[in-house]
Design a protein around this motif. Sequence first.
Motif, PDB file in Angstrom:
ATOM      1  N   TYR A  13       0.812  -1.220   0.000  1.00  0.00           N
ATOM      2  CA  TYR A  13       0.000   0.000   0.000  1.00  0.00           C
ATOM      3  C   TYR A  13       0.849   1.277   0.000  1.00  0.00           C
ATOM      4  O   TYR A  13       0.322   2.368  -0.259  1.00  0.00           O
ATOM      5  N   LEU A  14       2.156   1.129   0.287  1.00  0.00           N
ATOM      6  CA  LEU A  14       3.059   2.281   0.422  1.00  0.00           C
ATOM      7  C   LEU A  14       2.468   3.321   1.371  1.00  0.00           C
ATOM      8  O   LEU A  14       2.572   4.529   1.165  1.00  0.00           O
ATOM      9  N   SER A  15       1.867   2.806   2.440  1.00  0.00           N
ATOM     10  CA  SER A  15       1.250   3.678   3.443  1.00  0.00           C
ATOM     11  C   SER A  15       1.037   2.867   4.718  1.00  0.00           C
ATOM     12  O   SER A  15       0.469   1.773   4.678  1.00  0.00           O
ATOM     13  N   PHE A  16       1.515   3.392   5.852  1.00  0.00           N
ATOM     14  CA  PHE A  16       1.283   2.717   7.126  1.00  0.00           C
ATOM     15  C   PHE A  16      -0.208   2.727   7.467  1.00  0.00           C
ATOM     16  O   PHE A  16      -0.739   1.746   7.980  1.00  0.00           O
ATOM     17  N   ARG A  17      -0.868   3.836   7.164  1.00  0.00           N
ATOM     18  CA  ARG A  17      -2.291   3.959   7.511  1.00  0.00           C
ATOM     19  C   ARG A  17      -3.131   2.965   6.722  1.00  0.00           C
ATOM     20  O   ARG A  17      -3.970   2.268   7.278  1.00  0.00           O
ATOM     21  N   ALA A  50       5.875  12.666   3.807  1.00  0.00           N
ATOM     22  CA  ALA A  50       4.588  13.159   4.314  1.00  0.00           C
ATOM     23  C   ALA A  50       3.400  12.426   3.723  1.00  0.00           C
ATOM     24  O   ALA A  50       2.371  12.233   4.387  1.00  0.00           O
ATOM     25  N   ARG A  51       3.488  11.988   2.476  1.00  0.00           N
ATOM     26  CA  ARG A  51       2.342  11.348   1.813  1.00  0.00           C
ATOM     27  C   ARG A  51       2.371   9.822   1.885  1.00  0.00           C
ATOM     28  O   ARG A  51       1.501   9.161   1.329  1.00  0.00           O
ATOM     29  N   GLY A  52       3.394   9.275   2.541  1.00  0.00           N
ATOM     30  CA  GLY A  52       3.461   7.829   2.634  1.00  0.00           C
ATOM     31  C   GLY A  52       4.889   7.358   2.718  1.00  0.00           C
ATOM     32  O   GLY A  52       5.744   8.021   3.321  1.00  0.00           O
ATOM     33  N   VAL A  53       5.180   6.222   2.112  1.00  0.00           N
ATOM     34  CA  VAL A  53       6.534   5.670   2.135  1.00  0.00           C
ATOM     35  C   VAL A  53       6.869   5.129   0.754  1.00  0.00           C
ATOM     36  O   VAL A  53       5.982   4.934  -0.090  1.00  0.00           O
ATOM     37  N   ARG A  54       8.152   4.883   0.549  1.00  0.00           N
ATOM     38  CA  ARG A  54       8.574   4.158  -0.637  1.00  0.00           C
ATOM     39  C   ARG A  54       9.720   3.237  -0.247  1.00  0.00           C
ATOM     40  O   ARG A  54      10.458   3.500   0.713  1.00  0.00           O
ATOM     41  N   LEU A  55       9.844   2.140  -0.967  1.00  0.00           N
ATOM     42  CA  LEU A  55      10.867   1.144  -0.654  1.00  0.00           C
ATOM     43  C   LEU A  55      12.253   1.658  -1.009  1.00  0.00           C
ATOM     44  O   LEU A  55      12.448   2.323  -2.033  1.00  0.00           O
TER      45      LEU A  55
END
Length: 296
Positions: A13-17, A50-55
């Motif tokens: 999801y490239l997002s913890f939330r 701020a908008r998420g994560v990336r590997l």
Amino acid sequence: MAALVQTLAVAEYLSFRHAAKALGVSQSSVSARVKALEEELNIFLFERHARGVRLTEAGRHFIDRVAIGIDQLDYAVRTAGMAARGELGSLRLGIHDLIPGSFLANLLERYRQQHPGIEVEIAEGTARKNLMQLRADRLDVTFVTGSPEFSDCRSRPIWSERLLAALPSCHPLSEGAGVTWADLAGETFIVRHGGTGPQAHDHIVLRLAGGCPDLAILRFDVERGTLLSMVAQGYGVTVVGEATSLTHTPGVTFLPVLDELEPVAFSAVWSPHNRSPLVRSLLGLAVEMGRSPPLS
């Protein structure tokens, strides 16, 4: 394991939330587990923004290999469960013969239809040979003539058949409704070395040896079809279970043995140490087919 699953979800999801929502857990739990895994590995798997994560590059390599491992583990868990429920695996059976339309053939056909994930392996041989294979754990179940009792194996009657005499169609007795053992006393009997031949031999001796000092029983190392062809050609007569009459061999007439009051029983034999659900499902199907009392 939970940390790996949650890390895979974050990578998807490239997002913890969004990962936490998909897994039904709190975002803080996912974040904490991923961070603990990164610290244990001493590498950063994700770059946070701020908008998420990336590997990270290291994260991509790690996730690719973990995903394969998780898939293999999931497959192992699922297939192990299927095997435990009797939905997957192999069932090794010893038989004396397999005649189309017979009870045994119908039983195995229905079993394979109901259990498509089970590979049914069949070994044909004498009762003695198949029992040796069973005791050596090379067979799960073997089917034998009679209702034997063994100190080291379990057995139960599964089906029964009338005993028939197989005569040349030109034989004087072939025009009758049946024959008696006294009618057959002067005949030459032929039996097979394999299959149910040894049991047929012993049964003939049991019925006729006392009153027939010149009893002649010839043994041949041939298949069932060849033995019946030999009957048609006048080599002798034999006795068979009723299922053999389904073969409709030219030149052979099958007649009931009228003074054989009890039908021939056929039993399943298996090891008490074999707790495979496949064995129980096979015997359960025999019950369902109405030829055996309920399993205890």
